[in-house]
Design a protein around this motif. Structure first.
Motif, PDB file in Angstrom:
ATOM      1  N   SER A 134      -8.762   4.063  -1.415  1.00  0.00           N
ATOM      2  CA  SER A 134      -9.326   4.269  -2.749  1.00  0.00           C
ATOM      3  C   SER A 134     -10.360   3.192  -3.053  1.00  0.00           C
ATOM      4  CB  SER A 134      -8.209   4.227  -3.800  1.00  0.00           C
ATOM      5  OG  SER A 134      -8.756   4.265  -5.096  1.00  0.00           O
ATOM      6  N   MET A 142       1.738   6.938   1.417  1.00  0.00           N
ATOM      7  CA  MET A 142       2.611   8.042   1.027  1.00  0.00           C
ATOM      8  C   MET A 142       1.839   9.302   0.622  1.00  0.00           C
ATOM      9  SD  MET A 142       5.903   7.665   1.189  1.00  0.00           S
ATOM     10  CE  MET A 142       7.289   6.543   1.108  1.00  0.00           C
ATOM     11  N   GLN A 143       0.547   9.183   0.413  1.00  0.00           N
ATOM     12  CA  GLN A 143      -0.180  10.302  -0.188  1.00  0.00           C
ATOM     13  C   GLN A 143      -0.225  11.541   0.715  1.00  0.00           C
ATOM     14  OE1 GLN A 143      -4.187   9.115  -1.000  1.00  0.00           O
ATOM     15  NE2 GLN A 143      -4.678   8.587   1.124  1.00  0.00           N
ATOM     16  N   ASN A 144      -0.161  11.347   2.019  1.00  0.00           N
ATOM     17  CA  ASN A 144      -0.202  12.489   2.928  1.00  0.00           C
ATOM     18  C   ASN A 144       1.165  12.841   3.517  1.00  0.00           C
ATOM     19  OD1 ASN A 144      -3.027  12.804   2.669  1.00  0.00           O
ATOM     20  ND2 ASN A 144      -3.372  11.177   4.181  1.00  0.00           N
ATOM     21  N   ASN A 175       0.822  -1.227   0.000  1.00  0.00           N
ATOM     22  CA  ASN A 175       0.000   0.000   0.000  1.00  0.00           C
ATOM     23  C   ASN A 175       0.849   1.268   0.000  1.00  0.00           C
ATOM     24  OD1 ASN A 175      -2.294  -1.608   0.106  1.00  0.00           O
ATOM     25  ND2 ASN A 175      -2.340  -1.593   2.333  1.00  0.00           N
ATOM     26  N   LYS A 216       8.982  11.463   2.123  1.00  0.00           N
ATOM     27  CA  LYS A 216       8.997  10.486   1.032  1.00  0.00           C
ATOM     28  C   LYS A 216      10.422  10.169   0.606  1.00  0.00           C
ATOM     29  CE  LYS A 216       4.529  11.906  -0.927  1.00  0.00           C
ATOM     30  NZ  LYS A 216       3.839  12.467  -2.104  1.00  0.00           N
ATOM     31  N   ASP A 247       1.244   3.714  -2.201  1.00  0.00           N
ATOM     32  CA  ASP A 247       0.579   4.964  -2.601  1.00  0.00           C
ATOM     33  C   ASP A 247      -0.324   5.506  -1.506  1.00  0.00           C
ATOM     34  OD1 ASP A 247       1.851   4.866  -5.048  1.00  0.00           O
ATOM     35  OD2 ASP A 247       0.233   3.733  -5.994  1.00  0.00           O
ATOM     36  N   ASP A 248      -1.028   4.599  -0.802  1.00  0.00           N
ATOM     37  CA  ASP A 248      -1.959   5.044   0.238  1.00  0.00           C
ATOM     38  C   ASP A 248      -1.235   5.663   1.423  1.00  0.00           C
ATOM     39  OD1 ASP A 248      -4.188   4.305  -1.171  1.00  0.00           O
ATOM     40  OD2 ASP A 248      -4.268   2.282  -0.328  1.00  0.00           O
ATOM     41  N   LYS A 280      -7.046   0.105   2.336  1.00  0.00           N
ATOM     42  CA  LYS A 280      -6.949   0.919   1.124  1.00  0.00           C
ATOM     43  C   LYS A 280      -8.086   1.929   1.122  1.00  0.00           C
ATOM     44  CE  LYS A 280      -4.793  -2.636  -1.754  1.00  0.00           C
ATOM     45  NZ  LYS A 280      -4.921  -3.454  -2.986  1.00  0.00           N
ATOM     46  N   GLU A 328       7.266  15.751   1.120  1.00  0.00           N
ATOM     47  CA  GLU A 328       8.248  15.341   0.126  1.00  0.00           C
ATOM     48  C   GLU A 328       9.549  14.897   0.790  1.00  0.00           C
ATOM     49  OE1 GLU A 328       7.802  14.905  -3.038  1.00  0.00           O
ATOM     50  OE2 GLU A 328       5.698  15.506  -2.809  1.00  0.00           O
TER      51      GLU A 328
END
Length: 652
Positions: free
Chosen positions: A322, A193-195, A188, A201, A190-191, A320, A198
């Motif tokens: 999304s 890392m989305q918040n 997961n 990350k 993307d989930d 998830k 930079e």
């Protein structure tokens, strides 16, 4: 053969000389002829007796016996063979062996008359039927074949030792240098890392790549990053075996990397070992990776000849956020439904509120789509009889049919939807599944080995709280031609399934779980009506209390025995397991009860102990916090011992 017979003949000549000398001396002293005849006779008797005693005390008697049973030419031939050869009798004792056997196998020791097992550690049974056996002796590996022969009603076995050491050394080197594909993916990515910022990350990416590089340092293999969260590695067998022996310690190291200081990173690893080519190895690695992801991630999966081996799996699945996948699944499922004549729904054996509730909720949505739908369920062997009766009273159409009726009704253009299980052995009716031409699976349990592999749509989300939650999300994306809503009884059925598997929104709940519950409440679900579906009689409550009172704690695990039989034991036992989790110091609970010749184990956990892993060791499965197993033809006491042994192994 050792030539020890000249010594015997010299001894006989010497005794003959002594006899002649004794006769001449006594004749000179005046003894009569009759008296003189007694001397050689006595000498002969004494000589025979001496040799009989001599042969009874050492192995020369066996040499003599072998000399009678083997032709001298054959013996000389076998003695000249460049490989070890030995002969054993029916008692598996050596009666003969050649010089090279003494040099390489017995190492100069006298093996005559000794047991075969004293020199060679090998199963001799295959040799008696014309087969061969492999043994390792004094640093060499031999392939042993045998020939059987009989002489004078005595059976002998001639053993030929073929030195295969060089072959096995080359084979070992070849096996060790075989290359394997390993796929590592960040769960997961993307989930989580989305918040993240930079800088976070970048830091996470650096720490992750450094960890994987350190993991590869001692392997002499190479690794390639193919996407932001996927790595491909190629490692030789000898290095992979070390990684397996260490139980993929990279999984533990990955959890130490935390995004924003609170979200731990987890890996899923698929290993393609044992393939004949890199292409096949990559395909196996992908299959193992799918299995790892299907079981919630944070684990490595290795495919073996007997199934799969699992490592890790101690973290909870990450939800998830999304719903893109759910929307795609819903659209594809609706197209499949609209192109089918009749729809049959089926859960697992001994269906519960989640299994039956998910079926009912989906049936209500299909009725709005104008489809003919039936739910195949065994009313007798069922844990949700209250829900079945409730929906039967509220529904205007006949929904519930027996599995036998469904088997006779299903046609070639009909669709079977299986909910709350993906295992072929656990479905309500295996015959119905076998007759179905098109099958859809909707399940949230962690993936098992014997999963349904021919489904047209396989919607599997191990992070979901329940199958009812998954169905609730799917039906929201169906395109209905009417403004009507699903009947409230179907919404209540779905809500009961969610409440059962989440223990009233305590276990395995995420944001989407509450969103699904809110949607059901919006379309008319009555929480009071749902609560009544969980009500028990006073007798059932007493039985549950009796089970709880019998519990004892072993290594933070409460183990209770239900030493009575009742019609609702399958309902009472899991409820008692839930109650045991409220005891201080108990991280997991197990309730053992017997039905017929089957011993059932119901396991529950608060998350600190993975009961799925424990139940899988006993042939069962389930979730990290809720699992079960069934042991056939065993006693309750044996089941307790087996459970304690597995718990101890898990603790280690």
């Amino acid at each position: 053969m050792k030539n020890k017979f000249p010594i015997v003949f010299l001894s006989l000549h010497f005794l003959l000389f002594l006899n002649i000398a004794a006769v001449l001396f006594l004749r000179y002293k005046g003894f009569s002829k009759s008296e003189l005849l007694l001397i050689p006779a006595a000498a002969i008797v004494l000589t025979c007796a001496a040799y009989a005693v001599f042969y009874s005390k050492n192995s020369l008697r066996r040499i003599s016996k072998m000399n009678k049973n083997l032709e001298s030419a054959a013996a000389e031939y076998m003695n000249s063979l460049p490989a070890p050869v030995a002969v054993i009798d029916e008692a598996r004792r050596f009666v003969w062996y050649n010089q090279i056997f003494e040099e390489k196998i017995s190492l100069g020791q006298d093996a005559y008359g000794h047991d075969f097992e004293g020199f060679v550690n090998m199963d001799i049974t295959p040799l008696t039927t014309g087969g061969n056996s492999i043994c390792s002796v004094n640093g060499c590996i031999y392939s042993v074949t045998a020939e059987k022969f009989e002489k004078n009603e005595t059976s002998f076995l001639v053993l030929y030792f073929h030195d295969e050491t060089n072959y096995y050394i080359l084979k070992k080197q070849s096996d060790e240098s075989q290359q394997n594909v390993i796929i590592i993916t960040i769960d997961n990515y993307d989930d989580i890392m989305q918040n993240a910022k930079e800088s976070e990350k970048a830091q996470t990416s650096v720490e992750t790549e450094k960890l994987i590089e350190n993991f590869m340092n001692d392997t002499k293999g190479f690794i390639k990053k193919t996407s932001s969260n996927t790595f491909y590695a190629i490692i030789e067998n000898k290095y992979l075996e070390n990684i397996i022996s260490e139980k993929f310690k990279i999984l533990d190291a990955a959890r130490n990397i935390k995004i924003s200081g609170k979200y731990p990173l987890t890996f899923s690893i698929g290993v393609g070992q044992g393939a004949e080519s890199l292409a096949e190895s990559e395909a196996i690695a992908r299959q193992c990776l799918d299995m790892a992801l299907g079981r919630g991630g944070d684990q490595a999966v290795l495919k073996t000849e007997n199934g799969y081996r699992f490592f890790g799996g101690v973290s909870k699945g990450v939800e998830k956020r999304s719903r893109a996948k759910t929307r795609i699944i819903a659209n594809a499922l609706q197209d499949l439904i609209m192109n089918s004549d009749k729809i049959f729904l089926m859960g697992h054996r001994f269906g519960d509120l989640d299994s039956v509730g998910a079926s009912c909720g989906l049936a209500g949505a299909l009725q709005l789509l104008g489809k003919e739908v039936y739910i195949a369920v065994d009313r007798v062997k069922n844990l949700a009889s209250n829900l079945i009766d409730y929906v039967d009273d509220q529904s205007t159409q006949r929904l519930f049919i027996t599995p036998g009726e469904a088997e006779t009704m299903i046609g070639s253009n009909d669709l079977l939807i299986i909910v709350d299980t993906h295992n072929k052995d656990y479905v309500e009716s295996r015959a119905l599944y076998d007759k179905s031409r098109s099958t859809v699976v909707i399940d949230h349990h962690r993936k098992t080995v014997n999963f349904i592999d021919d489904a047209v749509i396989f919607h599997h989300e191990p992070y979901a709280s329940s199958a009812s939650e998954m169905v609730t999300e799917i039906i929201q994306y169906f395109k209905y031609d009417t403004e009507e809503k699903i009947d409230s009884c179907f919404a209540e059925a779905l809500l009961s399934g969610i409440m059962l598997d989440t223990k009233n929104f305590v276990m395995r709940t995420g944001v989407r779980t509450f969103e699904a519950a809110a949607y059901l409440k919006k379309i008319g679900a009555d929480t009071v009506a749902v609560k009544l579906l969980f009500s028990n009689s006073i007798d059932a409550y007493r039985r549950k209390a009796q089970i709880v009172a019998s519990a004892r704690v072993h290594g933070e695990c409460a183990i209770a025995l239900a030493d009575f039989r009742s019609d609702d034991i399958r309902i009472v036992a899991p409820q008692a397991a839930d109650e045991l989790l409220g005891i201080s110091g108990v991280d997991a609970s197990f309730v053992i009860y017997k039905t017929g010749n089957t011993v059932n184990i119901s396991g529950r956990s608060l998350g600190a102990i993975n009961v799925q892993v424990i139940m899988e060791q006993l042939g069962g499965g389930g979730h990290q916090t809720m699992a079960a197993a069934q042991l056939e033809n065993t006693t309750v006491q044996e089941a307790v011992k087996a459970l304690i042994s597995v718990i101890d192994d898990y603790k280690k």
